[in-house]
Design a protein around this motif. Structure first.
Motif, PDB file in Angstrom:
ATOM      1  N   UNK A 169       0.821  -1.209   0.000  1.00  0.00           N
ATOM      2  CA  UNK A 169       0.000   0.000   0.000  1.00  0.00           C
ATOM      3  C   UNK A 169       0.856   1.261   0.000  1.00  0.00           C
ATOM      4  N   UNK A 170       2.075   1.137  -0.488  1.00  0.00           N
ATOM      5  CA  UNK A 170       2.986   2.288  -0.511  1.00  0.00           C
ATOM      6  C   UNK A 170       2.404   3.415  -1.366  1.00  0.00           C
ATOM      7  N   UNK A 171       2.607   4.640  -0.909  1.00  0.00           N
ATOM      8  CA  UNK A 171       2.215   5.832  -1.657  1.00  0.00           C
ATOM      9  C   UNK A 171       3.467   6.425  -2.273  1.00  0.00           C
ATOM     10  N   UNK A 172       3.421   6.721  -3.560  1.00  0.00           N
ATOM     11  CA  UNK A 172       4.612   7.181  -4.286  1.00  0.00           C
ATOM     12  C   UNK A 172       4.237   8.377  -5.161  1.00  0.00           C
ATOM     13  N   UNK A 173       5.007   9.458  -5.065  1.00  0.00           N
ATOM     14  CA  UNK A 173       4.683  10.664  -5.820  1.00  0.00           C
ATOM     15  C   UNK A 173       5.943  11.401  -6.265  1.00  0.00           C
ATOM     16  N   UNK A 174       5.789  12.174  -7.334  1.00  0.00           N
ATOM     17  CA  UNK A 174       6.808  13.142  -7.724  1.00  0.00           C
ATOM     18  C   UNK A 174       6.300  14.533  -7.352  1.00  0.00           C
ATOM     19  N   UNK A 175       7.229  15.465  -7.138  1.00  0.00           N
ATOM     20  CA  UNK A 175       6.870  16.808  -6.711  1.00  0.00           C
ATOM     21  C   UNK A 175       7.582  17.845  -7.558  1.00  0.00           C
ATOM     22  N   UNK A 176       6.998  19.027  -7.602  1.00  0.00           N
ATOM     23  CA  UNK A 176       7.610  20.133  -8.341  1.00  0.00           C
ATOM     24  C   UNK A 176       8.905  20.566  -7.660  1.00  0.00           C
ATOM     25  N   UNK A 177       9.910  20.842  -8.458  1.00  0.00           N
ATOM     26  CA  UNK A 177      11.195  21.321  -7.948  1.00  0.00           C
ATOM     27  C   UNK A 177      11.376  22.775  -8.362  1.00  0.00           C
ATOM     28  N   UNK A 178      11.722  23.621  -7.400  1.00  0.00           N
ATOM     29  CA  UNK A 178      11.854  25.049  -7.686  1.00  0.00           C
ATOM     30  C   UNK A 178      13.263  25.439  -8.102  1.00  0.00           C
ATOM     31  N   UNK A 179      14.276  24.704  -7.629  1.00  0.00           N
ATOM     32  CA  UNK A 179      15.659  25.115  -7.896  1.00  0.00           C
ATOM     33  C   UNK A 179      16.492  23.995  -8.502  1.00  0.00           C
ATOM     34  N   UNK A 180      15.862  22.975  -9.053  1.00  0.00           N
ATOM     35  CA  UNK A 180      16.588  21.861  -9.653  1.00  0.00           C
ATOM     36  C   UNK A 180      15.937  21.472 -10.965  1.00  0.00           C
TER      37      UNK A 180
END
Length: 215
Positions: A169-180
């Motif tokens: 039941x792992x939750x996996x996400x990508x996120x916005x990067x502001x400086x990379x």
């Protein structure tokens, strides 16, 4: 990295020094985890983890694949080597600098089939699966908003079957990067075992129609 560790509130850290302006790895963790560094190199940090409550061990590897195409085979060999003699639930995260399909590369030069095939064979040999994540899938880009915009899925998460069995039941996400130019990936490893609840027994009259049921 010590300044960053303090700012983000982690208690412990292990680093692999960079060479000039290239490379460099870091693994940070909080005191609630019993984490042991098993091995490391310029391309990976390998560790075993369990909680303070003495839950079963699992394995974490932070991975950085060789960015130069003529050295990709070195990354595949390293991945295979890391997979040997492993009996633990295993998760690998990082910048693999490789694709598993042409759909993971938009813009720029076409990625050679031999490189896609080589990476796929290394993942398959290692008994690993590409763990899908929510959010934007192209974790690296350059030239955004121009005719030369290139988007690639360089960062990913690989797991073996034992890890899936334990953290189904792992939750996996990508996120916005502001400086990379790379997107961060995050995993919440929720256990696969559901919490049992006490339920009242209910007898169904239809069971009496079964020949195997004694009355």
């Amino acid at each position: 990295m010590e300044i960053i560790r303090t700012k983000v509130g982690f208690d412990n850290m292990f680093t692999v020094d960079c060479s000039g302006r290239s490379g460099g790895l870091a693994l940070l963790w909080k005191k609630e985890l019993n984490l042991t560094i098993v091995n490391h190199s310029r391309n990976f940090i390998d560790a075993t983890i369990n909680s303070v409550s003495s839950s079963p061990l699992w394995r974490y590897t932070g991975f950085y694949g060789c960015p130069k195409r003529h050295r990709h085979a070195e990354s595949w060999d390293l991945l295979k080597q890391l997979s040997l003699n492993n009996s633990l639930p295993w998760i690998l995260m990082g910048d693999f600098n490789d694709f598993l399909s042409h759909d993971e590369n938009l813009g720029g030069a076409t990625h050679p089939n031999r490189l896609i095939q080589g990476f796929w064979e290394a993942v398959n040999f290692s008994g690993l699966f590409d763990l899908t994540f929510n959010g934007y899938q192209f974790t690296w880009d350059k030239g955004i908003g121009t005719t030369n915009w290139v988007r690639e899925k360089l960062d990913r998460i690989l797991v073996n079957g034992r890890w899936l069995d334990r953290f189904g039941y792992a939750r996996v996400e990508s996120f916005e990067a502001l400086v990379s130019d790379h997107l961060p990936l995050a995993v919440w490893p929720f256990p696969a075992t559901r919490i049992r609840t006490n339920r009242k027994f209910k007898f169904e009259n239809c069971w009496l129609k079964e020949a195997s049921v004694e009355t």
